[in-house]
Write an enzyme that holds these catalytic residues in place. Sequence first.
Site, mmCIF file in Angstrom:
data_model
loop_
_atom_site.group_PDB
_atom_site.id
_atom_site.type_symbol
_atom_site.label_atom_id
_atom_site.label_comp_id
_atom_site.label_asym_id
_atom_site.label_seq_id
_atom_site.Cartn_x
_atom_site.Cartn_y
_atom_site.Cartn_z
ATOM 1 N N CYS A 70 0.832 -1.194 0.000
ATOM 2 C CA CYS A 70 0.000 0.000 0.000
ATOM 3 C C CYS A 70 0.871 1.251 0.000
ATOM 4 O O CYS A 70 2.109 1.170 0.054
ATOM 5 C CB CYS A 70 -0.931 0.017 1.215
ATOM 6 S SG CYS A 70 -0.046 0.040 2.786
ATOM 7 N N CYS B 25 3.369 1.695 2.776
ATOM 8 C CA CYS B 25 4.610 0.930 2.608
ATOM 9 C C CYS B 25 5.633 1.747 1.818
ATOM 10 O O CYS B 25 6.818 1.817 2.174
ATOM 11 C CB CYS B 25 4.330 -0.387 1.871
ATOM 12 S SG CYS B 25 3.290 -1.545 2.766
ATOM 13 N N CYS C 55 48.037 -12.427 -6.463
ATOM 14 C CA CYS C 55 48.225 -12.442 -5.015
ATOM 15 C C CYS C 55 47.019 -11.822 -4.327
ATOM 16 O O CYS C 55 46.066 -11.381 -4.968
ATOM 17 C CB CYS C 55 49.493 -11.684 -4.636
ATOM 18 S SG CYS C 55 49.421 -9.915 -5.007
ATOM 19 N N CYS D 195 45.943 -8.353 -5.345
ATOM 20 C CA CYS D 195 45.136 -8.315 -6.568
ATOM 21 C C CYS D 195 43.665 -8.554 -6.237
ATOM 22 O O CYS D 195 42.769 -7.876 -6.764
ATOM 23 C CB CYS D 195 45.618 -9.374 -7.562
ATOM 24 S SG CYS D 195 47.321 -9.186 -8.099
ATOM 25 N N ASP E 225 16.189 -33.722 15.951
ATOM 26 C CA ASP E 225 14.795 -34.148 15.872
ATOM 27 C C ASP E 225 14.800 -35.671 15.998
ATOM 28 O O ASP E 225 15.801 -36.318 15.679
ATOM 29 C CB ASP E 225 14.215 -33.717 14.529
ATOM 30 C CG ASP E 225 12.850 -34.317 14.279
ATOM 31 O OD1 ASP E 225 11.958 -34.127 15.114
ATOM 32 O OD2 ASP E 225 12.703 -35.010 13.246
ATOM 33 N N ASP F 150 14.717 -33.155 9.589
ATOM 34 C CA ASP F 150 14.396 -33.577 8.234
ATOM 35 C C ASP F 150 13.023 -33.133 7.758
ATOM 36 O O ASP F 150 12.689 -33.312 6.593
ATOM 37 C CB ASP F 150 14.479 -35.107 8.124
ATOM 38 C CG ASP F 150 13.318 -35.805 8.828
ATOM 39 O OD1 ASP F 150 12.871 -35.274 9.873
ATOM 40 O OD2 ASP F 150 12.872 -36.849 8.350
ATOM 41 N N ASP G 297 10.755 -28.803 11.154
ATOM 42 C CA ASP G 297 12.094 -28.540 11.695
ATOM 43 C C ASP G 297 12.724 -27.286 11.105
ATOM 44 O O ASP G 297 13.728 -26.800 11.629
ATOM 45 C CB ASP G 297 13.027 -29.729 11.404
ATOM 46 C CG ASP G 297 12.569 -31.010 12.081
ATOM 47 O OD1 ASP G 297 12.075 -30.916 13.225
ATOM 48 O OD2 ASP G 297 12.687 -32.091 11.482
#
Length: 803
Positions: free
Chosen positions: A18, A21, A85, A88, A489, A686, A690
């Site tokens: 809107c 924002c 190096c 650089c 877990d 997994d 989680d």
Amino acid sequence: MTAAVATDLRLPIEGMTCASCASRVERALLQLPGIEEAAVNLATETARVRGSALPAAAQIVDAIEAAGYQVRTGDIELSIEGMTCASCVARVERALGRVPGVVDVAVNLATERARVRTAGAVDDATLMAAVDAAGYRARHPATAAPGAGQQAPGKARPDTREARHLVIAALLTAPLVLPMAGMLFGRHWMLPGWVQLVLATPVQFWLGARFYRAGWHALRAGTGNMDLLVALGTSAGFGLSVHHLLQGSTDLYFEASAAIITLILLGKYLEGRAKRQTTAAIRALQALKPATARVRGPSGEVEVPVEQVRVGDLVIVRPGERFPVDGQLREGRTHADESLITGESVPVAKSAGDPVTGGAVNGEGVVVVQTRAIGAETALARIIRLVEDAQAKKAPIQKTVDRVSAVFVPAVLVVALATLLAWGLATQDWNAAILNAVAVLVIACPCALGLATPTAIMAGTGVAAGAGILIKDAEALELAHKVDVVAFDKTGTLTMGEPRLVEAIPAEGTRDALLGLAAALQSGSEHPLARAVLREASPVAAATDTRALPGRGLTGWIDGQQVWLGNRALIDEVRADAGVLAARAEALAGSGHTVSWLARGSEGAVRVLGLLAYRDEPRASARGAIDRLHRLGVRTVMISGDNAGAAHGIAERLGIDEVHADVRPEQKVDVVQALKRHGVVAMVGDGINDAPALAASDVGIAMGSGTDVAMHAAAITLMRGDVALVADAIDVSRRTTRKIHQNLFWAFGYNVVGIPLAAMGLLNPILAGAAMAFSSVSVLGNTLLLKRWRPAGRGTGADGGAA
């Protein structure tokens, strides 16, 4: 006085809904120093800022994100030619960082690549021009000449030219240096001066031209690098020799300048070979991609480039060939060798309906695979992209090195000048003064500083990927070695994730009726407990309006009555009486079973129909994994939504130190935050539930057998469902971090010891050149010891190898 020219920058913004924002973003931008105008367009979702001294794009992005919105960014990768190096690297990063719209830059000396994160319309040509202006050459990786670790198809190895130049330099330098060796045996003879000049000149100005070119680019950009130091030092020795030759003096130093260049060319050659070995892992992954595929069409089998295969196509794979796509086996049976993808050394049995991964080897039999993913969406492509991203990013410790590198070359030049003046004025022996200053210039080795960290990161992430451990970025690799606590877990991580229904006890009616209602409520669910029920029974009716109750269970309507299936907390919530089943449920939970209750009725009149008990066995490798973490000095914690009895039962069998049971998904984050008060926490999970905890932990570790959401939230992904890889991930992180510290010790040590010795006149220029040449080689050689690392139980034994 010329007025400063105002600069415009446009940024794409996400999350605005809107006008308020847009105003909020404008206010956030106008608070930044240097921004004179800020206009945010809600319709186009863009912000335009203007100012004569705009702040860095990263600051602008941070301000927008702090206001609660996101800036769309993109990545551009460039191949950089001419870097030698750490100085650089710093110069290229500064040049790219000054381009408006560049948010972040990471330049890798070992791979000779730059990864640029941009916001707004930043084109490749602008970035390339900035690199060119800094004295280097930028190209797209696809069109660039092969760099470290690369080899263009059908072309000679990239080190062929370096080897040829090295041989020529050695042949020309040998006659200059051999007389010095003769002096050790009492033989005093030297080549005529003009012969020395003829031999040394091509070494200095043809074979050593690379140092002049790169040094000139650095000088033109107002800075210095290793090449400038070599060019200045060898030119001083060569020029002094020419001056003495013209004056008829026999004090010539042609052998010193030629030997220095030859030794540095040798070091560069060995360095290139070592760098290619550090990228061996990513090249091995890239080599897994077949170029063609046999597609079954209306007219029969047709061989086409793999890029032309489409999702849904049927692909024929013969024995010994690699699967060209990700897909599902439709015809035939085989074993797939997935060792280079998941690290699993034992071939995996595959039959109709099983998934197959592109790049795996078909063991036996002709099989037909229906394509499910192609191109960048295949598992192999995602693995390669993840490893490349990790190798492109910088470890936090590299920031300290970068700050040192920024002042290294100027500091060396000052020390060399001070050495020249001090020796010359104090002794009036300007020949010795020049030679000592030359020794200072050539002993300095900023190259080793630039290679110390990125090569170790590349080697560490490479061997980890070969073992099935994908590390998202260098920060995760560096942080993992500090892990004090690993939180797991339970279901699907420490256990198989395939619970079996072991008891179904009705409070009324029959067992079959109880299971039929439970199956009806869970029909279509992919939850592990639902699959256990559906393997034992069929739905007695259709359930409607089913919905999940996070952390408690689910509910729905069957035959006009509401039905609940879940844990004891859900039964208490609907005020159902557990009755005589309460004691049996408590006994089952206490012996490590997961207990679900089934109830039916209306509000105020809900009655329990029975209970279901499940048992999920621990993974075979879980106990050994926990023991190994304890040997590494890591405390283990289990966080589970299961009941306390089931959670403690598994924890006791595995030797887990601490258990948090009956934890809802949203509460896992709170547990992780509490654990973080006592040290660095890794979370292993997994499932979708989680993901928040993985993101909240210091190091999130996702099981590759789990969900994409979990893997996206994690810093480390384990490509197979083997919890033993958690200890391996921590181990490889510790070894890699150790290599980084060792490399930096050697890189700094060469300079801290060598430069003062050279300044005091205690170091011959030839020895200084040799030390400088081999400083990088020693750092890379130390890094390559990481390639000996193996996960526990494979290769070198349970200790994971001697790296």
